[in-house]
Design a protein around this motif. Sequence first.
Motif, PDB file in Angstrom:
ATOM      1  N   GLY A   5       9.861  -0.194  -0.430  1.00 16.32           N
ATOM      2  CA  GLY A   5       9.834  -0.931   1.092  1.00 16.32           C
ATOM      3  C   GLY A   5       8.285  -1.248   1.161  1.00 16.32           C
ATOM      4  N   LYS A   6       8.102  -2.449   2.035  1.00 16.93           N
ATOM      5  CA  LYS A   6       6.879  -2.974   2.201  1.00 16.93           C
ATOM      6  C   LYS A   6       5.865  -1.609   2.479  1.00 16.93           C
ATOM      7  N   ARG A   7       4.813  -1.631   2.005  1.00 14.61           N
ATOM      8  CA  ARG A   7       3.896  -0.691   2.329  1.00 14.61           C
ATOM      9  C   ARG A   7       2.557  -1.097   2.902  1.00 14.61           C
ATOM     10  N   PHE A   8       1.976  -0.411   3.960  1.00 12.61           N
ATOM     11  CA  PHE A   8       0.833  -0.814   4.638  1.00 12.61           C
ATOM     12  C   PHE A   8      -0.262  -0.181   4.233  1.00 12.61           C
ATOM     13  N   PHE A   9      -1.382  -0.695   4.087  1.00 12.80           N
ATOM     14  CA  PHE A   9      -2.540  -0.116   3.489  1.00 12.80           C
ATOM     15  C   PHE A   9      -3.703   0.097   4.468  1.00 12.80           C
ATOM     16  N   ASP A  10      -3.395  -0.475   5.530  1.00 12.48           N
ATOM     17  CA  ASP A  10      -4.344  -0.564   6.572  1.00 12.48           C
ATOM     18  C   ASP A  10      -4.010   0.718   7.424  1.00 12.48           C
ATOM     19  N   ALA A  38      -2.175   0.455  10.522  1.00 11.10           N
ATOM     20  CA  ALA A  38      -0.775  -0.046  10.472  1.00 11.10           C
ATOM     21  C   ALA A  38       0.260   0.755   9.793  1.00 11.10           C
ATOM     22  N   ALA A  39      -0.442   1.727   8.833  1.00 14.01           N
ATOM     23  CA  ALA A  39       0.336   2.757   8.373  1.00 14.01           C
ATOM     24  C   ALA A  39       0.758   3.696   9.369  1.00 14.01           C
ATOM     25  N   ALA A  40       0.022   4.251  10.133  1.00  8.46           N
ATOM     26  CA  ALA A  40       0.348   4.957  11.112  1.00  8.46           C
ATOM     27  C   ALA A  40       1.514   4.630  12.198  1.00  8.46           C
ATOM     28  N   LEU A  41       1.429   3.214  12.553  1.00  4.53           N
ATOM     29  CA  LEU A  41       2.304   2.607  13.116  1.00  4.53           C
ATOM     30  C   LEU A  41       3.689   2.531  12.812  1.00  4.53           C
ATOM     31  N   ILE A  42       3.764   2.256  11.310  1.00 10.03           N
ATOM     32  CA  ILE A  42       4.947   2.467  10.657  1.00 10.03           C
ATOM     33  C   ILE A  42       5.709   3.881  10.613  1.00 10.03           C
ATOM     34  N   GLU A  43       4.664   4.812  10.506  1.00  8.97           N
ATOM     35  CA  GLU A  43       5.283   6.223  10.300  1.00  8.97           C
ATOM     36  C   GLU A  43       5.839   6.492  11.784  1.00  8.97           C
ATOM     37  N   MET A  44       5.098   5.980  12.969  1.00 15.52           N
ATOM     38  CA  MET A  44       5.810   6.390  14.229  1.00 15.52           C
ATOM     39  C   MET A  44       6.955   5.609  14.417  1.00 15.52           C
ATOM     40  N   ARG A  45       6.816   4.623  14.032  1.00 11.65           N
ATOM     41  CA  ARG A  45       8.290   3.759  14.040  1.00 11.65           C
ATOM     42  C   ARG A  45       9.454   4.230  13.116  1.00 11.65           C
ATOM     43  N   ARG A  46       9.241   4.696  12.072  1.00 13.43           N
ATOM     44  CA  ARG A  46       9.820   5.703  11.297  1.00 13.43           C
ATOM     45  C   ARG A  46      10.774   6.815  11.931  1.00 13.43           C
ATOM     46  N   LEU A  72       2.388  -5.486  11.332  1.00 12.94           N
ATOM     47  CA  LEU A  72       1.954  -6.904  10.671  1.00 12.94           C
ATOM     48  C   LEU A  72       0.926  -7.469  11.012  1.00 12.94           C
ATOM     49  N   MET A  73       0.878  -7.659  12.333  1.00 10.69           N
ATOM     50  CA  MET A  73      -0.492  -8.249  12.988  1.00 10.69           C
ATOM     51  C   MET A  73      -1.746  -7.592  12.368  1.00 10.69           C
ATOM     52  N   VAL A  74      -1.502  -6.203  12.385  1.00  8.00           N
ATOM     53  CA  VAL A  74      -2.975  -5.355  11.988  1.00  8.00           C
ATOM     54  C   VAL A  74      -3.000  -5.470  10.650  1.00  8.00           C
ATOM     55  N   GLU A  75      -2.167  -5.423   9.747  1.00  8.76           N
ATOM     56  CA  GLU A  75      -2.171  -5.206   8.227  1.00  8.76           C
ATOM     57  C   GLU A  75      -2.690  -6.862   7.701  1.00  8.76           C
ATOM     58  N   GLU A  76      -1.962  -8.031   8.253  1.00  5.59           N
ATOM     59  CA  GLU A  76      -2.242  -9.273   7.887  1.00  5.59           C
ATOM     60  C   GLU A  76      -2.914 -10.183   8.987  1.00  5.59           C
ATOM     61  N   ARG A  79      -7.651  -2.422   2.446  1.00  5.91           N
ATOM     62  CA  ARG A  79      -6.456  -2.400   1.780  1.00  5.91           C
ATOM     63  C   ARG A  79      -6.447  -2.041   0.355  1.00  5.91           C
ATOM     64  N   LEU A  80      -7.143  -2.672  -0.513  1.00  6.96           N
ATOM     65  CA  LEU A  80      -7.260  -2.279  -1.919  1.00  6.96           C
ATOM     66  C   LEU A  80      -7.717  -1.109  -2.292  1.00  6.96           C
ATOM     67  N   SER A  81      -8.658  -0.375  -1.384  1.00  6.25           N
ATOM     68  CA  SER A  81      -8.991   0.765  -1.953  1.00  6.25           C
ATOM     69  C   SER A  81      -7.838   1.741  -1.512  1.00  6.25           C
ATOM     70  N   GLU A  82      -7.304   1.697  -0.397  1.00  4.09           N
ATOM     71  CA  GLU A  82      -6.046   2.453   0.015  1.00  4.09           C
ATOM     72  C   GLU A  82      -4.922   2.394  -1.066  1.00  4.09           C
TER      73      GLU A  82
END
Length: 853
Positions: free
Chosen positions: A424-429, A432-440, A507-511, A527-530
């Motif tokens: 699935g789409k991965r978030f490197f910020d 944003a990654a924390a928001l997606i985890e809470m959403r899951r 998405l707003m945070v990531e992009e 994002r590239l480092s992550e």
Amino acid sequence: MIGQPPQPQRKSPPLASLVWPMRLTLAGLWAERLSRAFWPFWSLLLVVLAALAFGLQDYGPLLWAQIGGAVAALLALGLLALGLRKFRKPTVADALDRLDATMPGRPIATLRDTQAIGRNDPASLAVWEAHKARMAARAAAAKPVTPDLRLSSRDPFSLRYVALTAFVMALLFGSFWRVASLSGLAPGAAVAMPGGPSWEGWAQPPAYTGKPSLYLNDITAEGLELPTGTRLQIRFYGAEGGLSVAQTVADAPPPAAPLAEGQPTPAAAVPDGMAGVHDLTVTRSGRLAIEGPGGREWQITALPDGLPTIAVSGEIGREADGRFKQGFTATDDYGVVAGRVTISLDMAGLDRRHGLRVDPEPVEPVVLDLPMPLSGKRTEITETLIDDLSKHVFANLPVTLVFAAVDAAGQEGTAAPRAVTLPGKRFFDPLAAALIEMRRDILWNRINAPRSVDILKAVTNAPEGFIRHDRAFLHLRVLMRELEAAEASLSVEERDRIAEELWTIALMVEEGNLQSAFERLQRAQDRLSEAIKNGASPEEIEQLMREMQQALNEYTRELAEEAQRNPGDQQQSEMMQGQMMSGDQLQEMLDELQRLMEEGKTAEAAELMEQLRQLMENMQVVQGQGGQGQGSPGQQGMQELGETLRDQQDLSDDAYRDMQQGEGGQQPGEQPGQRPGEQDGEDGQGSQGTLTDRQRELRQRLGGLQQGELPGDGTEQGEEGRRKLDRAGRAMEEAEDALRRGDLDGALDRQAEALEAMRDGMRDFGEALAQEQRENREANGGDQDFGSADPNGRDPLGREPGDSARIGSDQNMVQTDPNARAQELLDEIRRRSGELGRSGEELDYLKRLLRLF
């Protein structure tokens, strides 16, 4: 003078040149009148022929076929009689009249007329002959008249096209040999034809096999191969009991239900002269025999329809945008018609920690249809399933894939379950990654809602320097309050809505649309480092590399423009001396970074990324220190406007923290909009006072700036910037009123509007300031030094700017033989174009260069 009586009309044209136009027009009249009179008749004939070609007469009881044939014959006779009644035979005179009507003056009628008066007057005769000569010349140019074959007014429902379509389909897919079976529909057919067959039989394989129907009377071989599911239809003619069927290839038909007492005996389904109809379906190999006079026997070999097979090919892949792709191969002896994949959660392979510790709510497996080729044979297909399940709770979790293929017979073949991690789409910020985890976690089980609220509060407690998207931050704060209010009774609909909003905020945070080029560069680097640390796919790495390259180009361009806006800054020049770096050296660093990631050397790539980050941060420090000098009044106004913007952001952050601390109610003695713990006249922020006072002071400061001098006064961009500052001032005033009422939610929304309007206005003022500086340089003859970041006028990457504010150099940078240098560049382009590891866009660009040179 009394005229002559009219002459009878001749049937031949008055001119030889009119013969062929008249004949063609007459033929058109025949076609026109025949089509108008008989279109219902020939439409019915086409429909009947199509039905016979498809074998409609062979389905159902024979009595129905006879009734249908009788009705069709009566309709045909009626339509034929109606057509004969309407039809009018066209004549030569009709053709000449139609031809004459298409020409001005009706010359043909003139040539067929005779002079009635003045025939003895030479002058009158001369005029008449001249008139006829003109009409003859005009008639000689006559053209055949196109017939009007349109029937839309007579056939408003386009029934003729329906009949024609059915007939064409019958030609393509039917068989007109089946029309011969009409001979068995007449009563006493076998008796009337003593020399004809006493039985008939047909074998009709399933349509999906593509095999033709067989007429059993023509098959004399003892063996016969038929696909499983073939329909056998055998008809007996003559006296009942003379012939019988013996077979072991089909299941026996079910016995007829006994008649109830008093129920009348149904009429015979078999007409006179036909002993019976046997309808069988081949299910196995065996014997088929027609016993009796003229009978025949076959050994039937049933060809089974094998199950379709399907297999997964290759590893599951992830696209840069989060879509997954999985190849598969499916085969079937007659063709695969459909396929699907069932995706189920793999509980055994799941890491049951954090929000996944509780049992999940029931979730139905995901079923996706497999792509099928649009043309060609489907006996063996190789396709790739591409889909996006990034929003599903299964995304990035262990699942099992079960692929299935279905053939035309409805048989289904499945592949062995395949255990994978669903991409699935991965978030490197990090946010944003924390928001997606809470959403899951909320989608996993609504019990996780309180835990998710607590984690989100902790994440957003100190947003300075961590949350770089103001609008996303405000949306998140509103959503957190809604989630906290509904966490005890969170419905499925509310859960899905909150999950969708969390996805949008992530998405707003990531992009996000960061205003500063340096902030965009920092986000791209982060994002590239992550991605390097988390082992991202090559597609994700390539996309992030492109984003960082674009952000880096924008940042270096901004640095060059800043150097042009602040000429003569000696302090910046001295500090930039140690930071110069050529564009080729920077590109080499990026190429080396991409090579390390492609080779899997993540440690070396992370170290190089850190070096690049330090270089960019040093350049940012120099830029900030170099702008401390006094500039024009417009530049000073821009600096003060930037300070006001930062203070407004600080005020918004303080208001949010107060809202979090005071959500349980105000402390005694607090005024609305006052910071917790403050009393009237006391100040928790020194001279800044309460939140309301601070908001009022910022609004007044903005108003003072608007009264002063700002870049672009009198220009379109400058006026647009002032209009946006007016909008920001109104939003500040509304935020002040909301703070005075104690409405922190409303105040936060108005403060966000003020921040956005101020940023937009600063962007307009910046463009106006750059335009003013360009005009000043042009007025001074263009002699001003553009590159003040270096005594030689170079930008932070060591490049010398050219005229017209463009990035580049007007000086000759080639210090050696130009031909030798050109050859070196051409060799380098050839070398890079041969490196297949480079991106497709870069290789296309290099190939275009080779074609040019």
